[in-house]
Design an enzyme around this catalytic site. Structure first.
Site, PDB file in Angstrom:
ATOM      1  N   GLU A  12     -31.262  61.790  15.361  1.00 17.00           N
ATOM      2  CA  GLU A  12     -30.158  62.494  14.690  1.00 17.00           C
ATOM      3  C   GLU A  12     -30.145  63.970  15.075  1.00 17.00           C
ATOM      4  OE1 GLU A  12     -27.788  61.096  13.316  1.00 17.00           O
ATOM      5  OE2 GLU A  12     -28.606  59.100  12.997  1.00 17.00           O
ATOM      6  N   CYS A 167     -12.038  53.204  16.092  1.00 15.95           N
ATOM      7  CA  CYS A 167     -11.149  54.272  15.622  1.00 15.95           C
ATOM      8  C   CYS A 167     -11.527  55.569  16.356  1.00 15.95           C
ATOM      9  CB  CYS A 167     -11.289  54.428  14.102  1.00 15.95           C
ATOM     10  SG  CYS A 167      -9.954  55.389  13.377  1.00 15.95           S
ATOM     11  N   CYS A 174      -4.832  50.488  17.859  1.00 15.80           N
ATOM     12  CA  CYS A 174      -4.595  50.020  16.491  1.00 15.80           C
ATOM     13  C   CYS A 174      -4.067  48.581  16.472  1.00 15.80           C
ATOM     14  CB  CYS A 174      -3.616  50.946  15.780  1.00 15.80           C
ATOM     15  SG  CYS A 174      -4.238  52.629  15.652  1.00 15.80           S
ATOM     16  N   CYS A 177      -6.799  46.375  15.515  1.00 17.03           N
ATOM     17  CA  CYS A 177      -7.646  46.819  14.406  1.00 17.03           C
ATOM     18  C   CYS A 177      -7.458  45.918  13.179  1.00 17.03           C
ATOM     19  CB  CYS A 177      -7.321  48.269  14.056  1.00 17.03           C
ATOM     20  SG  CYS A 177      -8.346  48.885  12.713  1.00 17.03           S
ATOM     21  N   CYS A 183      -4.485  51.017   6.411  1.00 19.81           N
ATOM     22  CA  CYS A 183      -4.656  52.320   7.073  1.00 19.81           C
ATOM     23  C   CYS A 183      -3.394  53.170   6.900  1.00 19.81           C
ATOM     24  CB  CYS A 183      -4.967  52.117   8.555  1.00 19.81           C
ATOM     25  SG  CYS A 183      -5.112  53.674   9.441  1.00 19.81           S
TER      26      CYS A 183
HETATM   27  S1  SF4 Z   1      -5.439  51.186  12.365  1.00 14.70           S
HETATM   28 FE1  SF4 Z   1      -6.282  52.990  11.398  1.00 14.70          FE
HETATM   29  S2  SF4 Z   1      -8.452  52.546  11.161  1.00 14.70           S
HETATM   30 FE2  SF4 Z   1      -7.645  51.101  12.652  1.00 14.70          FE
HETATM   31  S3  SF4 Z   1      -8.016  52.085  14.629  1.00 14.70           S
HETATM   32 FE3  SF4 Z   1      -5.945  52.610  13.999  1.00 14.70          FE
HETATM   33  S4  SF4 Z   1      -6.175  54.561  12.951  1.00 14.70           S
HETATM   34 FE4  SF4 Z   1      -8.206  53.674  13.061  1.00 14.70          FE
END
Ligand code: SF4
Length: 328
Positions: A12, A167, A174, A177, A183
């Site tokens: 870290e 992300c 997205c 995602c 989101c």
């Molecule tokens: S939908 Fe939202 S959480 Fe998913 S990758 Fe896109 S910005 Fe990030």
């Protein structure tokens, strides 16, 4: 994930403000040389700084060493498993304490690194800049509420990985995602503007004139003082501001050396976070070196240079212009 608190702490600290590709070889070097906190605690500071050379933010290395000694002395070499106690150790802030306590000891503390800030900002549509004074409170409350209290180590790792792999800062994909339904950034078309960051102040320009004072075998160095860049590293004598060969010659006379030659030999620019350094280097050859200890300066044999931690531009100069091999 390795649950060894020493390895988590080391990783870290090294990875703070550092790209993974740059930090990984340093982490490996440290683990090879200091496999546990005892080995790190008993190393000389100069050796630790030398191993850190090139990674920047040298206070991290000094704090790392100081804290290793504290753990060895006050905690018998065992990392404390108490969040508040961890925070009393030098160089360990809330982020590092949460990482150690959750990943090594599975205690319910949410980690808040750059990746987690970004994920939370987008998921919740938070427009408070991530580097605003009030940001930590706002974001850490959300992270703490989201945390899986039964498996906090795995949850923290998952949050950081999600930010690092899915992300991502620029153009996240997205469409694949699994979190689009919750989101806010995606639903409101703000993915590209979140998270918001307050721009940093522009770096201040600084001129440094180095005196590369040397004989055939010896180089004049001094240890840098506290309160300036590169604290405790070994550096060549320097003069600030505008100067020329004649001024350098006059100043060099104070060293009471028998000067053979002065030539302006190199110029370079070096970027630090808060300062832009314009560096000129004057090559000052001396004859008949008699006194090798002229406080605060000292003469180091070129063959011994690899034992001394040097600022990056000095190392670069010695490697490229003077062509001293084996600086590593
Ligand atoms: S939908 Fe939202 S959480 Fe998913 S990758 Fe896109 S910005 Fe990030």
């Amino acid at each position: 994930m390795d649950k060894n608190p020493y390895k988590i702490w080391l990783s870290e600290i090294i990875m703070q403000q550092t790209r993974v590709a740059q930090g990984t070889p340093y982490y490996q070097r440290f683990i090879d040389k200091y496999p546990d906190v005892k080995a790190l605690a008993s190393a000389p500071e100069q050796e630790v700084l030398r191993l850190w050379q090139g990674l920047g933010y040298y206070s991290r290395a000094r704090n790392l060493h100081h804290t290793a000694k504290q753990i060895e002395i006050f905690f018998k070499g065992t990392f404390p498993n108490d969040y508040k106690v961890l925070l009393t150790l030098k160089g360990i802030g809330k982020y590092t304490a949460s990482a150690i306590i959750s990943l090594a000891y599975n205690k319910p503390f949410a980690v808040l690194d750059g990746n987690v800030y970004r994920v939370i900002s987008r998921l919740y549509g938070i427009e408070t800049p991530v580097n605003a004074p009030e940001a930590e409170k706002i974001y850490s409350e959300i992270a703490q509420n989201l945390l899986d209290k039964k498996d906090p180590g795995r949850f923290n790792e998952a949050m950081m990985e999600f930010g690092a792999l899915q992300c991502v800062p620029q153009n996240p994909n997205c469409s694949v995602c699994p979190l689009t339904s919750c989101c806010i950034a995606w639903q409101t078309g703000k993915v590209s503007i979140l998270p918001i960051k307050i721009p940093k102040r522009a770096p201040v320009p600084r001129r440094i004139n180095y005196l590369f004072i040397h004989s055939a075998d010896w180089l004049c160095l001094k240890q840098r003082p506290a309160g300036d860049i590169w604290q405790s590293l070994y550096d060549m004598p320097e003069i600030s501001g505008e100067t020329d060969e004649e001024t350098i010659l006059n100043i060099s006379k104070d060293f009471s050396f028998d000067i053979k030659d002065i030539i302006k030999t190199a110029q370079m620019k070096h970027q630090l976070t808060h300062q832009t350094l314009q560096i000129s280097i004057y090559d000052i050859k001396i004859k008949n070196l008699k006194n090798k200890a002229l406080k605060p300066y000292t003469f180091i044999n070129f063959n011994e240079l690899n034992k001394y931690p040097l600022p990056r531009p000095v190392e670069k100069f010695l490697k490229e212009y003077v062509q001293i091999p084996k600086l590593w």
